[in-house]
Scaffold this motif. Structure first.
Motif, PDB file in Angstrom:
ATOM      1  N   GLU I  27      68.987  56.114  32.392  1.00 44.45           N
ATOM      2  CA  GLU I  27      70.360  56.615  32.282  1.00 44.45           C
ATOM      3  C   GLU I  27      70.628  57.697  33.340  1.00 44.45           C
ATOM      4  N   LYS I  28      69.668  58.589  33.495  1.00 42.02           N
ATOM      5  CA  LYS I  28      69.805  59.676  34.476  1.00 42.02           C
ATOM      6  C   LYS I  28      69.919  59.097  35.880  1.00 42.02           C
ATOM      7  N   SER I  31      73.412  57.319  36.214  1.00 43.42           N
ATOM      8  CA  SER I  31      74.574  58.196  36.332  1.00 43.42           C
ATOM      9  C   SER I  31      74.488  59.043  37.604  1.00 43.42           C
ATOM     10  N   GLY I  32      73.267  59.293  38.058  1.00 47.06           N
ATOM     11  CA  GLY I  32      73.123  60.011  39.324  1.00 47.06           C
ATOM     12  C   GLY I  32      73.718  59.184  40.470  1.00 47.06           C
ATOM     13  N   GLN I  35      77.443  59.157  40.408  1.00 46.12           N
ATOM     14  CA  GLN I  35      78.019  60.407  40.896  1.00 46.12           C
ATOM     15  C   GLN I  35      77.936  60.484  42.414  1.00 46.12           C
ATOM     16  N   ARG I  36      76.799  60.084  42.949  1.00 46.53           N
ATOM     17  CA  ARG I  36      76.648  60.137  44.405  1.00 46.53           C
ATOM     18  C   ARG I  36      77.615  59.192  45.102  1.00 46.53           C
ATOM     19  N   LEU I  43      81.104  64.860  34.415  1.00 42.48           N
ATOM     20  CA  LEU I  43      80.200  64.481  33.321  1.00 42.48           C
ATOM     21  C   LEU I  43      79.828  65.743  32.562  1.00 42.48           C
TER      22      LEU I  43
END
Lengths: 92, 92, 92, 92, 92, 92, 92, 92, 92, 92
Positions: I27-28, I31-32, I35-36, I43
């Protein structure tokens, strides 16, 4: 004395197909008997849902609860009861 | 084709008693006519509420909307409609 | 036959203090008479709300609706009725 | 000091019929004792639901919570409590 | 005996600014007196709302209702009361 | 900066009594420490429910989330947080 | 410290178009100033509704309430506030 | 890009029949134009309610809001918007 | 085009701690990457809940659904999406 | 005769990935057939949810229930049906 009921059925995952089928057969027998005895005077499927609206003609709240709690699938039902009275505009 | 309706009536404060009485008379006439024509096949007061549950036997959604929107007090009603189908356990 | 009711009162702004006072006096008389006749067998204020919970012992849904709709402040009340049955664990 | 409670019971699937029966027996004993001691002054089945409305006469909130959390089936109950006060129109 | 209350205030349009100001002054006086007497033991604004959460330490439900219904703006408040008991993990 | 929280606990069926007891012991220790540190400034049981209302005095939202998510039973809690501000009528 | 707000605006009928226009002008000025000062860091219209979602970066709950209650149309708004914390997956 | 909207209309009491009729005429013209331009690709009455479900094909959220807020009766509508995506099972 | 999402996560009991940890790591990463790439532009953790509010900047509803349904924990999430438009008072 | 349906799917944990995949394949076949026969005239994914909005053109409530209850994943769906009528402003 008339009551409208809405019954929603939810079977737990643990029931086998056979158990469900047997419940449904017992349910059919029970509601058939209620209709023949004049206690259940209406029974309809809510479109798209495993639920019904039904009408009960009973002598008392106690009788209604006895009838409802006697449904074979009662443990899997969520029932909401609405007390009905004669409507002044009803011709019935 | 059967539908269950729940109609809740709320009159605005601005209506006089005479207006309310007239609305109720027109309502009685209208629902009487619907019952005699076989379109409204059930009508009950919900105990303690200015509301009813009613059953309509119609040929289409359009006919049902025409009937419901024709109620003299339609502007003061909140109506919720539930489509009903034949229930496999119904003897009717 | 027992029913639990919850009644919430909302007065329209247009009522004068005198009208409210008169309504409350008529309400007191009406509910006093219901209690003396044994029809209203419980009446409590819900803490912090202009609302009550009350218990009615009646012979039928029609009688209950007649009683409830006879409250002088009926037009300003929102009433919800719950049908009660004897509880198997009740000693009463 | 009076409180109205509504208790809804939901048993997990994992309970056997024997466990349910035993819970119900303990429940009956516990509520019988509460009624005899004058703490539970009303107990009614909600028609069509595995739920009750009940009235408790207690000295404090702490006592009420002790009583409610002592129900054998407490872990399977959802309880909502309403604080009641004397109603100005009550003759009781 | 502790109770948590949530009070939401809605003024009718018909009130003038002067009336609102006067209500607020009387409200301030009343709640000040309740706090000094130790009856109201907590009072906080809910961020962004014309509402508060407050804590009352009273001897009975009747006393609490008397206090709440005595608020000058009571007619414009919607109040919800939650009965609190001692928590086993509380050091207080 | 003050926040009101409501925490409702629901244990999954799969937890043994020993696990529940251990969780409760850890919970007691954790909330004791929060109270001694002045972060948790109020903790009350909601009567009849496995739930609490609690007050937290923290420096930031981040600190509050860190505290709340640190509860041993956090995975089994449903928490709702309300931000509180000083009330103009509060003497505190 | 970040908070998400949802603000729904409902104007009373009694406001004239001129009053509404003036309120909107004052609102624009106020929210412009909040954005320039870095307190309001996001502001979006909810599609199809007279409502917004907005983000506030403030030092305390008190500051947030002061800001929100300072909106010219505050009396006509229903505001719900959600406290936000840093998300472990956020790169921001 | 497709969106489903549900629009509920509530006219204030203060509107005259003439005003309502005029609003409805302007509404008809506006929605006709939206349909001819291909922006509103579906429009149905919800049976029994002064409400519709409608489908909009737009290029952006901004365009949708511009369209919705342009409805002559927008001030009297409560609109809820649901974003739709292509369904993997759709043949369309 | 901007959308606000609220995502609530509920893991089934059957997941092991290792599975949860692995899900969280994936998940990290996911979502990273969002975002990038500029797709996820906000978030935040909702204080006290296993839930987030997030902002997405996308070209279409289809792209948004593809992004959301691509979350590793999607099967365990309940997501509600709100379409946002430019606010006339926004300086952004 | 047109109906709008919203279907939310929730698979029980006990289903294997293979079973889910098979259900989805059967679902695709079934809804394809419904679309080709002109019974299902619209089908869209609700963004971010395992749910759809769909439109059905049927001759009766019974036919609609037969269609809906025939979905392979019917046991895992929660379906809400809304009856639609022709809108006076619709050009369609």
């Amino acid at each position: 004395m008339l009551f409208l009921a809405r019954m929603d059925v939810t079977f737990p995952e643990s029931l086998t197909d056979e158990q469900v089928t047997e419940f449904q057969a017992r349910e059919k027998a029970y509601s058939g008997q209620l209709q023949r005895s004049g206690k259940m005077v209406g029974l309809w499927r809510i479109v798209g849902e495993y639920a019904n609206h039904s009408l009960f003609e009973v002598d008392s709240n106690d009788e209604l609860h006895q009838i409802l709690s006697g449904f074979p699938m009662y443990a899997y039902m969520k029932i909401k009861v609405t007390a009905l009275a004669k409507h002044p505009n009803s011709l019935g």
